[in-house]
Design an enzyme around this catalytic site. Structure first.
Site, PDB file in Angstrom:
ATOM      1  N   ASN A  44      -7.259  -1.686  -4.128  1.00  0.00           N
ATOM      2  CA  ASN A  44      -6.337  -1.359  -5.188  1.00  0.00           C
ATOM      3  C   ASN A  44      -6.739  -1.653  -6.601  1.00  0.00           C
ATOM      4  O   ASN A  44      -7.430  -2.820  -6.473  1.00  0.00           O
ATOM      5  CB  ASN A  44      -4.773  -1.633  -4.877  1.00  0.00           C
ATOM      6  CG  ASN A  44      -4.692  -3.208  -4.458  1.00  0.00           C
ATOM      7  OD1 ASN A  44      -5.640  -3.785  -4.158  1.00  0.00           O
ATOM      8  ND2 ASN A  44      -3.503  -3.750  -4.841  1.00  0.00           N
ATOM      9  N   GLU A  46      -5.087  -1.995 -10.016  1.00  0.00           N
ATOM     10  CA  GLU A  46      -4.079  -1.943 -11.140  1.00  0.00           C
ATOM     11  C   GLU A  46      -4.323  -1.969 -12.508  1.00  0.00           C
ATOM     12  O   GLU A  46      -5.335  -2.246 -12.836  1.00  0.00           O
ATOM     13  CB  GLU A  46      -3.096  -3.144 -10.680  1.00  0.00           C
ATOM     14  CG  GLU A  46      -2.697  -3.274  -9.299  1.00  0.00           C
ATOM     15  CD  GLU A  46      -1.646  -4.336  -8.945  1.00  0.00           C
ATOM     16  OE1 GLU A  46      -1.484  -5.463  -9.637  1.00  0.00           O
ATOM     17  OE2 GLU A  46      -1.164  -4.319  -7.872  1.00  0.00           O
ATOM     18  N   CYS A  55      -4.332   3.014  -5.529  1.00  0.00           N
ATOM     19  CA  CYS A  55      -3.952   2.319  -3.986  1.00  0.00           C
ATOM     20  C   CYS A  55      -5.375   2.193  -3.619  1.00  0.00           C
ATOM     21  O   CYS A  55      -6.092   2.947  -3.860  1.00  0.00           O
ATOM     22  CB  CYS A  55      -3.053   3.021  -3.079  1.00  0.00           C
ATOM     23  SG  CYS A  55      -1.412   2.632  -3.366  1.00  0.00           S
ATOM     24  N   GLU A  57      -6.201   2.924  -0.387  1.00  0.00           N
ATOM     25  CA  GLU A  57      -6.430   4.365   0.326  1.00  0.00           C
ATOM     26  C   GLU A  57      -7.068   5.544  -0.622  1.00  0.00           C
ATOM     27  O   GLU A  57      -7.994   6.065  -0.178  1.00  0.00           O
ATOM     28  CB  GLU A  57      -5.344   4.727   1.079  1.00  0.00           C
ATOM     29  CG  GLU A  57      -4.786   3.950   2.186  1.00  0.00           C
ATOM     30  CD  GLU A  57      -3.772   2.587   1.655  1.00  0.00           C
ATOM     31  OE1 GLU A  57      -3.660   2.292   0.287  1.00  0.00           O
ATOM     32  OE2 GLU A  57      -2.541   2.419   2.333  1.00  0.00           O
ATOM     33  N   CYS A  88       1.673   3.823   1.362  1.00  0.00           N
ATOM     34  CA  CYS A  88       2.720   4.525   0.424  1.00  0.00           C
ATOM     35  C   CYS A  88       2.854   6.001   0.722  1.00  0.00           C
ATOM     36  O   CYS A  88       1.821   6.607   1.509  1.00  0.00           O
ATOM     37  CB  CYS A  88       2.609   4.250  -1.001  1.00  0.00           C
ATOM     38  SG  CYS A  88       1.531   5.060  -1.760  1.00  0.00           S
ATOM     39  N   CYS A  91       0.125   8.175  -0.478  1.00  0.00           N
ATOM     40  CA  CYS A  91      -1.335   7.987   0.313  1.00  0.00           C
ATOM     41  C   CYS A  91      -1.189   8.548   1.333  1.00  0.00           C
ATOM     42  O   CYS A  91      -2.120   9.166   1.895  1.00  0.00           O
ATOM     43  CB  CYS A  91      -1.478   6.224   0.199  1.00  0.00           C
ATOM     44  SG  CYS A  91      -2.156   5.531  -1.283  1.00  0.00           S
TER      45      CYS A  91
HETATM   46  N1  THU Z   1      -1.022  -0.942  -2.414  1.00  0.00           N
HETATM   47  C1  THU Z   1      -2.109  -0.174  -1.623  1.00  0.00           C
HETATM   48  O1  THU Z   1      -3.213  -0.419  -2.265  1.00  0.00           O
HETATM   49  N2  THU Z   1      -1.889   0.529  -0.480  1.00  0.00           N
HETATM   50  C2  THU Z   1      -0.804   0.526   0.372  1.00  0.00           C
HETATM   51  O2  THU Z   1      -0.708   0.762   1.371  1.00  0.00           O
HETATM   52  C3  THU Z   1       0.337  -0.248  -0.368  1.00  0.00           C
HETATM   53  C4  THU Z   1       0.336  -0.704  -1.495  1.00  0.00           C
HETATM   54  C5  THU Z   1      -1.088  -1.452  -3.499  1.00  0.00           C
HETATM   55  C6  THU Z   1      -0.584  -0.767  -4.626  1.00  0.00           C
HETATM   56  C7  THU Z   1      -0.167  -1.950  -5.672  1.00  0.00           C
HETATM   57  O3  THU Z   1      -1.205  -2.287  -6.456  1.00  0.00           O
HETATM   58  C8  THU Z   1       0.072  -3.127  -4.751  1.00  0.00           C
HETATM   59  O4  THU Z   1      -0.410  -2.829  -3.462  1.00  0.00           O
HETATM   60  C9  THU Z   1       1.620  -3.430  -4.783  1.00  0.00           C
HETATM   61  O5  THU Z   1       2.185  -2.215  -4.289  1.00  0.00           O
END
Ligand code: THU
Length: 134
Positions: A44, A46, A55, A57, A88, A91
């Site tokens: 991920n 941000e 994310c 994925e 999520c 994804c």
């Molecule tokens: N996140 C992912 O990268 N993948 C997931 O399957 C669930 C959530 C990340 C998004 C964000 O950067 C952090 O987790 C908190 O939601």
């Protein structure tokens, strides 16, 4: 001996360490094996403008497409939490674009808990090309 899923979890664990997650402090790593046998990874990333974050994925899928592969054979995602992180909703749709309904997605914690679901189980009633038929 390490199996295919273990190799994906190991790759996801390694890339997770590179995640840019200063806002949630929740680092996630994802690894997928394409049908060519290559492993592609993502974490991920941000952003201070929160909705611009991506994310793990999505990163792994982007890496797969950039490398010239187009089909997911298996995927794993890992994070540190009490329960394995599940992809999520967005994804799930992104995974479905490049994976058949029986493709296995393994969700894991850094402590070693894991479980698996198929793409069809993760996204029942998925929107697909068939819905756009005229
Ligand atoms: N996140 C992912 O990268 N993948 C997931 O399957 C669930 C959530 C990340 C998004 C964000 O950067 C952090 O987790 C908190 O939601």
């Amino acid at each position: 001996m390490e199996n295919d899923t273990d190799a994906l979890i190991a790759a996801a664990t390694a890339v997770r360490k590179k995640a840019h997650a200063p806002y949630s402090n929740f680092k996630v790593g994802a690894a997928l094996r394409s049908t060519t046998g290559t492993i592609h990874t993502g974490c991920n990333v941000e952003n201070v403008a929160y909705p611009e974050g991506t994310c793990a994925e999505a990163g792994a899928i982007a890496a797969m497409i950039a490398a010239g592969d187009t089909e997911i054979a298996e995927l794993a995602v890992i994070a540190a939490g009490a329960e394995p992180v599940t992809p999520c909703g967005g994804c799930r749709q992104k995974i479905k674009e490049f994976a058949g309904p029986d493709v296995v997605v393994t969700m894991a914690t850094t402590e070693g808990t894991q479980f698996s679901m198929t793409v069809a189980e993760l996204l029942p009633g998925a929107f697909g090309k068939g819905h756009m038929g005229s």
